[in-house]
Scaffold this motif. Sequence first.
Motif, PDB file in Angstrom:
ATOM      1  N   ALA A   1      -3.119   1.481   5.488  1.00  0.00           N
ATOM      2  CA  ALA A   1      -2.886   0.590   6.629  1.00  0.00           C
ATOM      3  C   ALA A   1      -4.203   0.226   7.309  1.00  0.00           C
ATOM      4  N   LEU A   2      -5.070   1.208   7.508  1.00  0.00           N
ATOM      5  CA  LEU A   2      -6.359   0.941   8.140  1.00  0.00           C
ATOM      6  C   LEU A   2      -7.201  -0.018   7.304  1.00  0.00           C
TER       7      LEU A   2
ATOM      8  N   TYR B   1      -8.315  -3.589   8.690  1.00  0.00           N
ATOM      9  CA  TYR B   1      -9.760  -3.851   8.697  1.00  0.00           C
ATOM     10  C   TYR B   1     -10.083  -5.154   7.969  1.00  0.00           C
ATOM     11  N   LYS B   2      -9.478  -5.346   6.812  1.00  0.00           N
ATOM     12  CA  LYS B   2      -9.769  -6.542   6.009  1.00  0.00           C
ATOM     13  C   LYS B   2      -9.188  -7.814   6.624  1.00  0.00           C
ATOM     14  N   LYS B   3      -8.142  -7.681   7.437  1.00  0.00           N
ATOM     15  CA  LYS B   3      -7.518  -8.833   8.082  1.00  0.00           C
ATOM     16  C   LYS B   3      -8.102  -9.128   9.458  1.00  0.00           C
ATOM     17  N   HIS B   4      -9.044  -8.333   9.910  1.00  0.00           N
ATOM     18  CA  HIS B   4      -9.659  -8.495  11.227  1.00  0.00           C
ATOM     19  C   HIS B   4     -10.093  -9.937  11.427  1.00  0.00           C
ATOM     20  N   PRO B   5      -9.914 -10.515  12.590  1.00  0.00           N
ATOM     21  CA  PRO B   5      -9.489  -9.936  13.861  1.00  0.00           C
ATOM     22  C   PRO B   5      -7.998 -10.098  14.135  1.00  0.00           C
ATOM     23  N   LYS B   6      -7.250 -10.535  13.169  1.00  0.00           N
ATOM     24  CA  LYS B   6      -5.811 -10.757  13.337  1.00  0.00           C
ATOM     25  C   LYS B   6      -5.078  -9.431  13.563  1.00  0.00           C
ATOM     26  N   SER B   7      -4.073  -9.434  14.454  1.00  0.00           N
ATOM     27  CA  SER B   7      -3.183  -8.277  14.608  1.00  0.00           C
ATOM     28  C   SER B   7      -2.186  -8.320  13.469  1.00  0.00           C
ATOM     29  N   ILE B   8      -1.910  -7.182  12.888  1.00  0.00           N
ATOM     30  CA  ILE B   8      -1.065  -7.110  11.700  1.00  0.00           C
ATOM     31  C   ILE B   8       0.214  -6.342  12.023  1.00  0.00           C
ATOM     32  N   ALA B   9       1.348  -6.918  11.677  1.00  0.00           N
ATOM     33  CA  ALA B   9       2.647  -6.270  11.894  1.00  0.00           C
ATOM     34  C   ALA B   9       2.838  -5.135  10.889  1.00  0.00           C
ATOM     35  N   ALA B  10       3.495  -4.083  11.334  1.00  0.00           N
ATOM     36  CA  ALA B  10       3.784  -2.947  10.458  1.00  0.00           C
ATOM     37  C   ALA B  10       4.579  -3.400   9.233  1.00  0.00           C
TER      38      ALA B  10
ATOM     39  N   ILE C   1       2.294  -4.729   6.476  1.00  0.00           N
ATOM     40  CA  ILE C   1       1.591  -3.647   5.776  1.00  0.00           C
ATOM     41  C   ILE C   1       2.559  -2.918   4.856  1.00  0.00           C
ATOM     42  N   ALA C   2       3.744  -2.618   5.372  1.00  0.00           N
ATOM     43  CA  ALA C   2       4.754  -1.907   4.584  1.00  0.00           C
ATOM     44  C   ALA C   2       5.121  -2.701   3.331  1.00  0.00           C
ATOM     45  N   ALA C   3       5.271  -4.006   3.470  1.00  0.00           N
ATOM     46  CA  ALA C   3       5.618  -4.851   2.320  1.00  0.00           C
ATOM     47  C   ALA C   3       4.477  -4.864   1.302  1.00  0.00           C
TER      48      ALA C   3
ATOM     49  N   TYR D   1       2.212  -2.600   0.604  1.00  0.00           N
ATOM     50  CA  TYR D   1       2.037  -1.329  -0.115  1.00  0.00           C
ATOM     51  C   TYR D   1       3.345  -0.656  -0.513  1.00  0.00           C
ATOM     52  N   LYS D   2       4.465  -1.339  -0.273  1.00  0.00           N
ATOM     53  CA  LYS D   2       5.789  -0.784  -0.600  1.00  0.00           C
ATOM     54  C   LYS D   2       5.993   0.587   0.063  1.00  0.00           C
ATOM     55  N   ILE D   3       5.732   0.604   1.365  1.00  0.00           N
ATOM     56  CA  ILE D   3       5.884   1.806   2.189  1.00  0.00           C
ATOM     57  C   ILE D   3       7.131   1.622   3.045  1.00  0.00           C
ATOM     58  N   PRO D   4       7.967   2.649   3.200  1.00  0.00           N
ATOM     59  CA  PRO D   4       9.098   2.537   4.132  1.00  0.00           C
ATOM     60  C   PRO D   4       8.569   2.215   5.538  1.00  0.00           C
ATOM     61  N   VAL D   5       9.044   1.121   6.118  1.00  0.00           N
ATOM     62  CA  VAL D   5       8.492   0.630   7.385  1.00  0.00           C
ATOM     63  C   VAL D   5       8.648   1.641   8.515  1.00  0.00           C
ATOM     64  N   GLU D   6       9.763   2.378   8.553  1.00  0.00           N
ATOM     65  CA  GLU D   6       9.971   3.364   9.628  1.00  0.00           C
ATOM     66  C   GLU D   6       8.934   4.487   9.530  1.00  0.00           C
ATOM     67  N   TYR D   7       8.660   4.924   8.320  1.00  0.00           N
ATOM     68  CA  TYR D   7       7.675   5.981   8.092  1.00  0.00           C
ATOM     69  C   TYR D   7       6.295   5.470   8.514  1.00  0.00           C
ATOM     70  N   LEU D   8       5.957   4.259   8.081  1.00  0.00           N
ATOM     71  CA  LEU D   8       4.662   3.680   8.422  1.00  0.00           C
ATOM     72  C   LEU D   8       4.502   3.537   9.931  1.00  0.00           C
ATOM     73  N   GLN D   9       5.550   3.111  10.624  1.00  0.00           N
ATOM     74  CA  GLN D   9       5.465   2.952  12.077  1.00  0.00           C
ATOM     75  C   GLN D   9       5.127   4.278  12.763  1.00  0.00           C
ATOM     76  N   LYS D  10       5.687   5.376  12.271  1.00  0.00           N
ATOM     77  CA  LYS D  10       5.367   6.692  12.843  1.00  0.00           C
ATOM     78  C   LYS D  10       3.896   7.031  12.623  1.00  0.00           C
ATOM     79  N   VAL D  11       3.390   6.752  11.427  1.00  0.00           N
ATOM     80  CA  VAL D  11       1.985   7.020  11.124  1.00  0.00           C
ATOM     81  C   VAL D  11       1.092   6.153  12.021  1.00  0.00           C
ATOM     82  N   LEU D  12       1.443   4.884  12.154  1.00  0.00           N
ATOM     83  CA  LEU D  12       0.645   3.974  12.980  1.00  0.00           C
ATOM     84  C   LEU D  12       0.644   4.414  14.441  1.00  0.00           C
TER      85      LEU D  12
END
Length: 142
Positions: free
Chosen positions: A13-14, A18-27, A30-32, A34-45
């Motif tokens: 996610a970082l 970082y690569k998308k800077h300066p844009k804010s990126i929705a969880a 990122i989840a889509a 890297y194929k990460i469960p969005v709820e899990y990713l949100q907790k990490v974020l």
Amino acid sequence: MKLTRSIGYAISALEYIYKKHPKSIAAREIAAKYKIPVEYLQKVLQHLVRNGILDAIRGPQGGFSLARPANRINLYDIFEAVEGGLSVEAGQFPCNAAKTTINETVRCYASAQDQTRKVFRKTTLVDLVGQKSGGTSRKKTS
């Protein structure tokens, strides 16, 4: 020390943010990616937000952005935010093991942990993902 799934998600996610800077990126983005469960990713974020690594911006144009320059985010910061730091557990030895051998093994293990901490503190997000973008922090606007 163990490289957990949470650490992998945090670093992925970082890197993306970082690569998308300066844009804010929705969880979800990122989840889509890297194929990460969005709820899990949100907790990490959220761990990264609470520890001052990311900023969270609410609303339709919101998302996550770096809270400080990428060259000031180190691998130790990430481990501390997500896992509470590096584990320093020596484990259990059999009761018939030689005491001097145990003491020397624990000393060696502690030294290895110290070296790992030093390397992790020196290794920044820029070192991990390269200098693709400016990667500096973005100030929140109200």
